[in-house]
Design a protein around this motif. Sequence first.
Motif, mmCIF file in Angstrom:
data_model
loop_
_atom_site.group_PDB
_atom_site.id
_atom_site.type_symbol
_atom_site.label_atom_id
_atom_site.label_comp_id
_atom_site.label_asym_id
_atom_site.label_seq_id
_atom_site.Cartn_x
_atom_site.Cartn_y
_atom_site.Cartn_z
ATOM 1 N N ILE A 144 -6.334 120.267 -21.932
ATOM 2 C CA ILE A 144 -6.957 119.692 -20.740
ATOM 3 C C ILE A 144 -5.908 119.040 -19.859
ATOM 4 O O ILE A 144 -5.912 119.204 -18.629
ATOM 5 C CB ILE A 144 -8.044 118.681 -21.149
ATOM 6 C CG1 ILE A 144 -9.188 119.409 -21.856
ATOM 7 C CG2 ILE A 144 -8.553 117.901 -19.940
ATOM 8 C CD1 ILE A 144 -10.233 118.490 -22.457
ATOM 9 N N GLU A 145 -4.985 118.326 -20.472
ATOM 10 C CA GLU A 145 -3.942 117.655 -19.704
ATOM 11 C C GLU A 145 -3.038 118.651 -18.998
ATOM 12 O O GLU A 145 -2.669 118.466 -17.826
ATOM 13 C CB GLU A 145 -3.150 116.726 -20.625
ATOM 14 C CG GLU A 145 -3.994 115.547 -21.136
ATOM 15 C CD GLU A 145 -3.359 114.818 -22.299
ATOM 16 O OE1 GLU A 145 -2.330 115.312 -22.821
ATOM 17 O OE2 GLU A 145 -3.900 113.769 -22.710
ATOM 18 N N VAL A 146 -2.670 119.729 -19.704
ATOM 19 C CA VAL A 146 -1.853 120.771 -19.074
ATOM 20 C C VAL A 146 -2.632 121.441 -17.947
ATOM 21 O O VAL A 146 -2.085 121.722 -16.872
ATOM 22 C CB VAL A 146 -1.404 121.812 -20.121
ATOM 23 C CG1 VAL A 146 -0.786 123.034 -19.448
ATOM 24 C CG2 VAL A 146 -0.405 121.189 -21.085
ATOM 25 N N ALA A 147 -3.915 121.691 -18.178
ATOM 26 C CA ALA A 147 -4.751 122.330 -17.158
ATOM 27 C C ALA A 147 -4.790 121.493 -15.888
ATOM 28 O O ALA A 147 -4.647 122.018 -14.770
ATOM 29 C CB ALA A 147 -6.159 122.552 -17.701
ATOM 30 N N LEU A 148 -4.991 120.195 -16.036
ATOM 31 C CA LEU A 148 -5.022 119.327 -14.860
ATOM 32 C C LEU A 148 -3.693 119.349 -14.116
ATOM 33 O O LEU A 148 -3.656 119.359 -12.882
ATOM 34 C CB LEU A 148 -5.366 117.897 -15.285
ATOM 35 C CG LEU A 148 -6.803 117.666 -15.755
ATOM 36 C CD1 LEU A 148 -6.945 116.272 -16.329
ATOM 37 C CD2 LEU A 148 -7.785 117.863 -14.617
ATOM 38 N N GLY A 149 -2.604 119.388 -14.864
ATOM 39 C CA GLY A 149 -1.298 119.461 -14.229
ATOM 40 C C GLY A 149 -1.089 120.751 -13.463
ATOM 41 O O GLY A 149 -0.389 120.776 -12.432
ATOM 42 N N ARG A 150 -1.714 121.833 -13.941
ATOM 43 C CA ARG A 150 -1.540 123.135 -13.292
ATOM 44 C C ARG A 150 -2.156 123.165 -11.893
ATOM 45 O O ARG A 150 -1.657 123.833 -10.998
ATOM 46 C CB ARG A 150 -2.164 124.237 -14.151
ATOM 47 C CG ARG A 150 -1.422 124.514 -15.452
ATOM 48 C CD ARG A 150 -0.256 125.497 -15.241
ATOM 49 N NE ARG A 150 0.560 125.612 -16.434
ATOM 50 C CZ ARG A 150 0.333 126.479 -17.412
ATOM 51 N NH1 ARG A 150 -0.701 127.297 -17.334
ATOM 52 N NH2 ARG A 150 1.138 126.530 -18.452
ATOM 53 N N VAL A 151 -3.291 122.494 -11.732
ATOM 54 C CA VAL A 151 -3.955 122.537 -10.428
ATOM 55 C C VAL A 151 -3.607 121.345 -9.553
ATOM 56 O O VAL A 151 -3.883 121.365 -8.353
ATOM 57 C CB VAL A 151 -5.499 122.639 -10.584
ATOM 58 C CG1 VAL A 151 -5.883 123.963 -11.217
ATOM 59 C CG2 VAL A 151 -6.048 121.482 -11.400
ATOM 60 N N GLY A 152 -3.008 120.319 -10.148
ATOM 61 C CA GLY A 152 -2.593 119.174 -9.352
ATOM 62 C C GLY A 152 -3.731 118.499 -8.624
ATOM 63 O O GLY A 152 -3.567 118.042 -7.485
ATOM 64 N N GLY A 153 -4.907 118.475 -9.242
ATOM 65 C CA GLY A 153 -6.052 117.848 -8.590
ATOM 66 C C GLY A 153 -5.774 116.391 -8.278
ATOM 67 O O GLY A 153 -5.274 115.643 -9.117
ATOM 68 N N ASP A 154 -6.100 115.988 -7.053
ATOM 69 C CA ASP A 154 -5.834 114.605 -6.654
ATOM 70 C C ASP A 154 -7.102 113.759 -6.653
ATOM 71 O O ASP A 154 -7.104 112.634 -6.160
ATOM 72 C CB ASP A 154 -5.175 114.571 -5.267
ATOM 73 C CG ASP A 154 -6.003 115.314 -4.215
ATOM 74 O OD1 ASP A 154 -7.095 115.801 -4.561
ATOM 75 O OD2 ASP A 154 -5.544 115.393 -3.064
ATOM 76 N N GLY A 155 -8.166 114.308 -7.192
ATOM 77 C CA GLY A 155 -9.419 113.579 -7.250
ATOM 78 C C GLY A 155 -9.857 113.342 -8.675
ATOM 79 O O GLY A 155 -9.049 113.096 -9.562
ATOM 80 N N ARG A 156 -11.146 113.450 -8.900
ATOM 81 C CA ARG A 156 -11.702 113.235 -10.226
ATOM 82 C C ARG A 156 -11.945 114.576 -10.904
ATOM 83 O O ARG A 156 -11.841 115.626 -10.278
ATOM 84 C CB ARG A 156 -12.984 112.421 -10.113
ATOM 85 C CG ARG A 156 -12.748 111.042 -9.490
ATOM 86 C CD ARG A 156 -14.042 110.263 -9.370
ATOM 87 N NE ARG A 156 -15.018 110.959 -8.537
ATOM 88 C CZ ARG A 156 -16.315 110.652 -8.493
ATOM 89 N NH1 ARG A 156 -16.789 109.690 -9.276
ATOM 90 N NH2 ARG A 156 -17.138 111.316 -7.702
#
Length: 215
Positions: A144-156
Amino acid sequence: MTNTLVLDVDGTLVDTNFHHAVAWFRAFRRFDITIPTWRLHRAIGMGGDKLVAAVAGEHVERERGDDLRAAWEAEFEPMLDEVRPLEGAHRLVSAALEQDFAVVLASSGKRGHVDRYVKLIDAPDVVSTSSDDVEASKPAPDLIEVALGRVGGDGRAVVIGDSVWDCEAARRAGLPVVCVRTGGFGEAELREAGASAVYEELDRLRADLTDLPMA
C-alpha cells in the motif's frame, strides 16, 4: 487535491481466489503435505512469502518454502486462461478515473499475473504494484505504501479489498478500508477486521465512490 483509491486485485477485481486455493493445495500435495482447501482459501490475500508458514507452520516454510512457491506458480499457470474479471471491475476503475481519483492497484500477486489482470479489466493506464516490488507482502503495509508513492496522491486515500488481510494491511498503513464480498469472506468478519463498509458487488460500491471514507 487528488484523492486515491488503492485497489486490491485478486478477489477484488478478478475472480481468482478459489483458483489460488486449488493451486496451493496441489503444490503442497507435490510434497505429500495435505492442507484442507478451506484453510488455504482463508489465507488467500496474503502473499506467498507469508502463506506457507501461516497454513503449514514455520518448519515447512524453512524446509520447503521456496519449493512450494515455485510449485504453486507452476500449478496456477495453467489456470490463468480461466481467470475472468469480476462483474463491474472495469466500470469501477473507469468511474473512479472519470471522477478524478488517482487509482493504483496494489496486488500481492506476481508481476506477470498482475499485468495480465490489468488487460482483463481493460485498465492499461492504471499504475500497479506487485509482490515483486516489496520485500514483505500483505498483511504487511508495504504494498500500500509503495502504491501510494507510485501515484503521488496529494490528498486522502482509501483501500478497497476483499479479505481480512487487506483490512490488516490498510490498518497498518493508517488508511480506512472498504471491502467487497467477492473473495468469499463474510461481512461480519470483514467489519470485525476493520472494514468501514462491505459491499456485495462492485457496482454497488461504484455508486458510493464519492461517499467512501478517506484518510
